[in-house]
Design an enzyme around this catalytic site. Sequence first.
Site, PDB file in Angstrom:
ATOM      1  N   PHE A 130     -26.928  20.890  49.638  1.00  0.00           N
ATOM      2  CA  PHE A 130     -27.387  20.793  48.251  1.00  0.00           C
ATOM      3  C   PHE A 130     -28.583  19.847  48.077  1.00  0.00           C
ATOM      4  CE2 PHE A 130     -23.756  17.855  48.813  1.00  0.00           C
ATOM      5  CZ  PHE A 130     -24.353  16.639  48.463  1.00  0.00           C
ATOM      6  N   HIS A 158     -25.297   9.038  37.854  1.00  0.00           N
ATOM      7  CA  HIS A 158     -25.104   8.545  39.221  1.00  0.00           C
ATOM      8  C   HIS A 158     -24.521   7.145  39.133  1.00  0.00           C
ATOM      9  CE1 HIS A 158     -25.879   7.345  43.371  1.00  0.00           C
ATOM     10  NE2 HIS A 158     -26.246   6.183  42.847  1.00  0.00           N
ATOM     11  N   TYR A 172     -32.007   9.628  47.739  1.00  0.00           N
ATOM     12  CA  TYR A 172     -30.869  10.435  48.196  1.00  0.00           C
ATOM     13  C   TYR A 172     -30.924  10.738  49.701  1.00  0.00           C
ATOM     14  CZ  TYR A 172     -28.866  11.280  43.563  1.00  0.00           C
ATOM     15  OH  TYR A 172     -28.242  11.132  42.351  1.00  0.00           O
ATOM     16  N   ARG A 217     -17.530   3.920  38.334  1.00  0.00           N
ATOM     17  CA  ARG A 217     -17.086   5.192  38.909  1.00  0.00           C
ATOM     18  C   ARG A 217     -15.937   5.786  38.078  1.00  0.00           C
ATOM     19  NH1 ARG A 217     -20.150   7.690  42.863  1.00  0.00           N
ATOM     20  NH2 ARG A 217     -18.225   8.741  43.431  1.00  0.00           N
ATOM     21  N   THR A 250     -17.133  13.961  40.670  1.00  0.00           N
ATOM     22  CA  THR A 250     -18.461  14.569  40.849  1.00  0.00           C
ATOM     23  C   THR A 250     -18.564  15.907  40.129  1.00  0.00           C
ATOM     24  OG1 THR A 250     -18.474  13.545  43.052  1.00  0.00           O
ATOM     25  CG2 THR A 250     -20.153  15.228  42.617  1.00  0.00           C
ATOM     26  N   ASN A 266     -24.796  16.691  36.681  1.00  0.00           N
ATOM     27  CA  ASN A 266     -23.542  16.014  36.331  1.00  0.00           C
ATOM     28  C   ASN A 266     -23.729  14.656  35.648  1.00  0.00           C
ATOM     29  OD1 ASN A 266     -24.300  14.612  38.567  1.00  0.00           O
ATOM     30  ND2 ASN A 266     -22.431  14.944  39.733  1.00  0.00           N
ATOM     31  N   ARG A 307     -18.612  12.389  32.730  1.00  0.00           N
ATOM     32  CA  ARG A 307     -18.910  13.731  33.254  1.00  0.00           C
ATOM     33  C   ARG A 307     -18.092  14.801  32.546  1.00  0.00           C
ATOM     34  NH1 ARG A 307     -19.606  11.756  39.536  1.00  0.00           N
ATOM     35  NH2 ARG A 307     -21.884  11.781  39.595  1.00  0.00           N
ATOM     36  N   GLU A 314     -29.164   0.204  46.498  1.00  0.00           N
ATOM     37  CA  GLU A 314     -29.702   1.001  45.385  1.00  0.00           C
ATOM     38  C   GLU A 314     -30.316   0.118  44.294  1.00  0.00           C
ATOM     39  OE1 GLU A 314     -26.677   4.791  46.032  1.00  0.00           O
ATOM     40  OE2 GLU A 314     -26.521   3.622  44.180  1.00  0.00           O
ATOM     41  N   LYS A 324     -28.896  10.919  34.408  1.00  0.00           N
ATOM     42  CA  LYS A 324     -29.700  11.976  35.045  1.00  0.00           C
ATOM     43  C   LYS A 324     -30.440  12.821  33.997  1.00  0.00           C
ATOM     44  CE  LYS A 324     -26.765  12.251  39.187  1.00  0.00           C
ATOM     45  NZ  LYS A 324     -26.029  13.167  40.118  1.00  0.00           N
TER      46      LYS A 324
END
Length: 141
Positions: A59, A117, A51, A87, A93, A114, A104, A128, A11
Amino acid sequence: MATERTLSIIKPDAVAKNVIGQIYARFEAAGLKVIAARMQHLSQREAEAFYAVHKERPFFKDLVGFMVSGPVMIQVLEGEGAIAKNRELMGATDPKKADKGTIRADFADSIDANAVHGSDAPETAAAEVAFFFPGLAIYSR
Ligand code: UDP
């Protein structure tokens, strides 16, 4: 366990921190291969479409605003159990709740900024990957 593909995004906060290489090193050390990659500054429309599942969440507007705030690095990762493995590498998150040594925990500042993704299930991974890499620009090996 089956070989899987998953969609990963570094990100804007992590790109700005200049830690793309450090994050790639974690993917590689965990046995995940980068089989497609592109740096891109997402448009508002692309971020909203990506998203869309979150569009009713409080949010959503801030998330989209953050994702268009600077370039992101988008990649497809391939490997044994790639979806869960990525993950695990990412951590929770909210970086305050992320396990020590996760991406993270080490690179993220807040629940919205964060760092990364990662697809959360086989169906979302397929959708995706196709969203960002339709067609042939994938180099499995
Ligand atoms: N997010 C946020 N505030 C929240 C929850 C989520 O800003 O209270 C953002 C955050 O950037 C997160 C993304 O929305 O990564 C998608 O949320 P999700 O619950 O799918 O978390 P993830 O799968 O990224 O861990």
